[in-house]
Scaffold this motif. Structure first.
Motif, short mmCIF file in Angstrom:
data_model
loop_
_atom_site.label_atom_id
_atom_site.label_comp_id
_atom_site.label_asym_id
_atom_site.label_seq_id
_atom_site.Cartn_x
_atom_site.Cartn_y
_atom_site.Cartn_z
N VAL A 62 -12.22 -32.09 -24.04
CA VAL A 62 -12.81 -33.11 -23.17
C VAL A 62 -13.52 -32.37 -22.04
O VAL A 62 -12.90 -31.56 -21.34
N MET A 63 -14.81 -32.63 -21.89
CA MET A 63 -15.59 -31.98 -20.85
C MET A 63 -16.14 -33.04 -19.91
O MET A 63 -16.65 -34.08 -20.35
N ALA A 64 -16.02 -32.78 -18.63
CA ALA A 64 -16.49 -33.74 -17.62
C ALA A 64 -17.11 -32.99 -16.45
O ALA A 64 -16.77 -31.84 -16.18
N SER A 65 -18.03 -33.66 -15.77
CA SER A 65 -18.70 -33.05 -14.62
C SER A 65 -19.25 -34.15 -13.72
O SER A 65 -19.60 -35.24 -14.20
N ASN A 66 -19.30 -33.86 -12.42
CA ASN A 66 -19.94 -34.81 -11.50
C ASN A 66 -21.43 -34.53 -11.38
O ASN A 66 -22.10 -35.06 -10.50
N ALA A 67 -21.96 -33.70 -12.29
CA ALA A 67 -23.39 -33.42 -12.35
C ALA A 67 -24.02 -34.21 -13.49
O ALA A 67 -24.82 -33.69 -14.27
N GLY A 68 -23.63 -35.47 -13.62
CA GLY A 68 -24.16 -36.31 -14.68
C GLY A 68 -25.64 -36.57 -14.52
O GLY A 68 -26.18 -36.53 -13.41
N GLY A 69 -26.31 -36.84 -15.65
CA GLY A 69 -27.75 -37.10 -15.62
C GLY A 69 -28.59 -35.84 -15.68
O GLY A 69 -29.80 -35.91 -15.85
N MET A 70 -27.94 -34.67 -15.59
CA MET A 70 -28.66 -33.41 -15.63
C MET A 70 -28.49 -32.76 -17.00
O MET A 70 -27.65 -33.16 -17.81
N ASP A 71 -29.29 -31.73 -17.25
CA ASP A 71 -29.16 -30.93 -18.47
C ASP A 71 -27.84 -30.19 -18.39
O ASP A 71 -27.69 -29.25 -17.60
N ILE A 72 -26.86 -30.59 -19.21
CA ILE A 72 -25.52 -30.04 -19.07
C ILE A 72 -25.48 -28.56 -19.43
O ILE A 72 -24.65 -27.80 -18.91
N GLU A 73 -26.38 -28.10 -20.31
CA GLU A 73 -26.43 -26.69 -20.64
C GLU A 73 -26.82 -25.86 -19.42
O GLU A 73 -26.28 -24.79 -19.17
N ALA A 74 -27.77 -26.40 -18.63
CA ALA A 74 -28.19 -25.70 -17.41
C ALA A 74 -27.06 -25.69 -16.38
O ALA A 74 -26.87 -24.71 -15.66
N VAL A 75 -26.32 -26.80 -16.30
CA VAL A 75 -25.18 -26.86 -15.38
C VAL A 75 -24.14 -25.81 -15.76
O VAL A 75 -23.62 -25.09 -14.91
N ALA A 76 -23.83 -25.72 -17.06
CA ALA A 76 -22.84 -24.76 -17.53
C ALA A 76 -23.27 -23.32 -17.25
O ALA A 76 -22.44 -22.46 -16.98
N LEU A 77 -24.58 -23.08 -17.28
CA LEU A 77 -25.10 -21.73 -17.06
C LEU A 77 -25.16 -21.37 -15.58
O LEU A 77 -24.74 -20.28 -15.16
N LYS A 78 -25.66 -22.31 -14.77
CA LYS A 78 -25.90 -22.01 -13.36
C LYS A 78 -24.73 -22.37 -12.46
O LYS A 78 -24.49 -21.70 -11.44
N ASN A 79 -24.01 -23.44 -12.79
CA ASN A 79 -22.89 -23.88 -11.96
C ASN A 79 -21.68 -24.20 -12.85
O ASN A 79 -21.26 -25.36 -12.96
#
Length: 389
Positions: free
Chosen positions: A123-140
């Protein structure tokens, strides 16, 4: 197998996962009734294709007024939408989803997927919804929270509440999140899914959670027990050659190169493509004829590869373990005689009845280039393709 957003949301409804009010439209004359059913004077129109990146490519639009809604729906229906995930040709839009506008207070990301390294559902969750999740995983990467589900105990309510609190949700919202997650997990199990994604999962101004988007991918190997969902497959979103391959029990994926590949075994097929690249060429496809290949199946595979007009050479690489090389040779001969082949054909046979297979090719009188090993075969194929340019 991919589902459309509207199909995934139909399943969400069955499992009491909240979604916006919406209607699917396949014809322009259905717009007025859909707008009346949804209500309001502003809507979101979403093109239904099997690809992400729709919003950045004009496939998701916010419109105000009935006239503007008619115009946008008409422009999308029947068009081909090009996104970063579709290639230059794009995918056909045969339906659009019209939804009511929602008052967004916060956007979250939520997904369930198979973690094969852990042999558990993640289960993966983030408060950075609406964004490119691959970019979130890479940068933040710290913004991406992950928890795993024990296969014996299943997803526990406390796991959902803990994720909710880590996302910064209130106590009530964390309980909503936990309940939604448990339903989503049950949907995942019941449908033999390999991935469910909601991006974004929003918190409304009233503090309610709502699945604004929905992606659901099913395990192809389990479709035999998912007959209803298997019937939902939209073959217009798939390369026609891949559809034909399915009908013959072949695993085929079109690529952008010019050297056709026919191999038995997925691992050997990947190695063959790697060696073609290493030799300076470009593979035109992935094609695994499988371990139970017959002469007729090989012939169909041959025809399928040659249906690509970009092919300049064809490499047949067969290791005869379960499959017999003489059957492969007979299939190659049959295909060359049935199809107008005007490109060089390189054949490497090894294993069961390999000598007999080579003898069949030699006696056929056809212009086939023999190879003794994979390295030689790949170099021959690249050289042949260059000479046929």
């Amino acid at each position: 197998m991919h589902l459309h957003e509207y199909q995934a949301k139909e399943l969400f409804t069955r499992y009491d996962i909240p979604i916006p009010r919406g209607r699917l439209v396949r014809h322009a004359d259905e717009v007025d009734q859909a707008a009346k059913s949804i209500g309001g004077n502003a809507w979101v129109v979403k093109a239904q294709i099997h690809a992400g990146g729709r919003g950045k490519s004009g496939g998701v639009k916010r419109v105000e007024g009935l006239e503007a809604l008619r115009k946008v729906v008409t422009s999308l229906l029947g068009s081909h939408l090009v996104t970063p995930q579709t290639g230059s040709v794009g995918l056909p839009v045969s339906a659009v989803l019209i939804e009511a506008l929602t008052d967004i207070h916060q956007e979250l990301y939520l997904s369930l997927l198979m973690d094969r390294s852990r042999k558990r559902i993640a289960v993966m969750a983030s408060n950075a919804g609406g964004m490119d999740i691959e970019a979130v995983a890479l940068k933040n990467p710290d913004l991406l929270l992950t928890t795993h589900v024990h296969p014996a105990g299943g997803l526990q309510a406390w796991q959902g509440r803990r994720l909710g609190f880590k996302l910064g949700l209130s106590a009530d919202q964390s309980r909503q999140f936990s309940n939604l997650l448990i339903r989503l997990y049950q949907l995942f199990i019941d449908t033999d899914a390999v991935m469910i994604e909601i991006n974004p999962l929003i918190v409304t101004a009233q503090g309610k959670l709502l699945a604004l988007d929905a992606k659901l991918n099913l395990d192809d190997n389990a479709l035999y027990r998912q007959q209803e969902l298997a019937a939902w497959d939209d073959t217009t979103q798939i390369d026609k050659a891949e559809v034909i391959a399915r009908g013959h029990g072949l695993n085929y994926i079109r690529l952008d190169g010019d050297i056709g590949c026919m191999v038995n075994g997925a691992g050997l097929a990947m190695a063959t493509m790697d060696l073609i690249k290493l030799s300076g060429g470009r593979p035109a496809n992935f094609l695994d004829v499988g371990g139970a290949a017959t002469a007729s199946r090989v012939a169909e595979a041959f025809k399928l590869i040659l249906s690509d007009s970009h092919i300049r050479a064809l490499l047949v690489n067969i290791f005869g373990g379960i499959v017999r090389c003489d059957l492969i040779a007979e299939g190659v001969v049959q295909a060359i005689r049935e199809v107008s082949v005007n490109v060089p054909v390189v054949v490497r046979l090894e294993g069961t009845n390999a000598e007999l297979g080579r003898e069949i090719l030699k006696k056929s009188g056809l212009n086939v280039l023999p190879a003794t090993d994979l390295a030689e075969a790949s170099k021959l194929a690249v050289s042949a393709a260059e000479g046929h340019a």
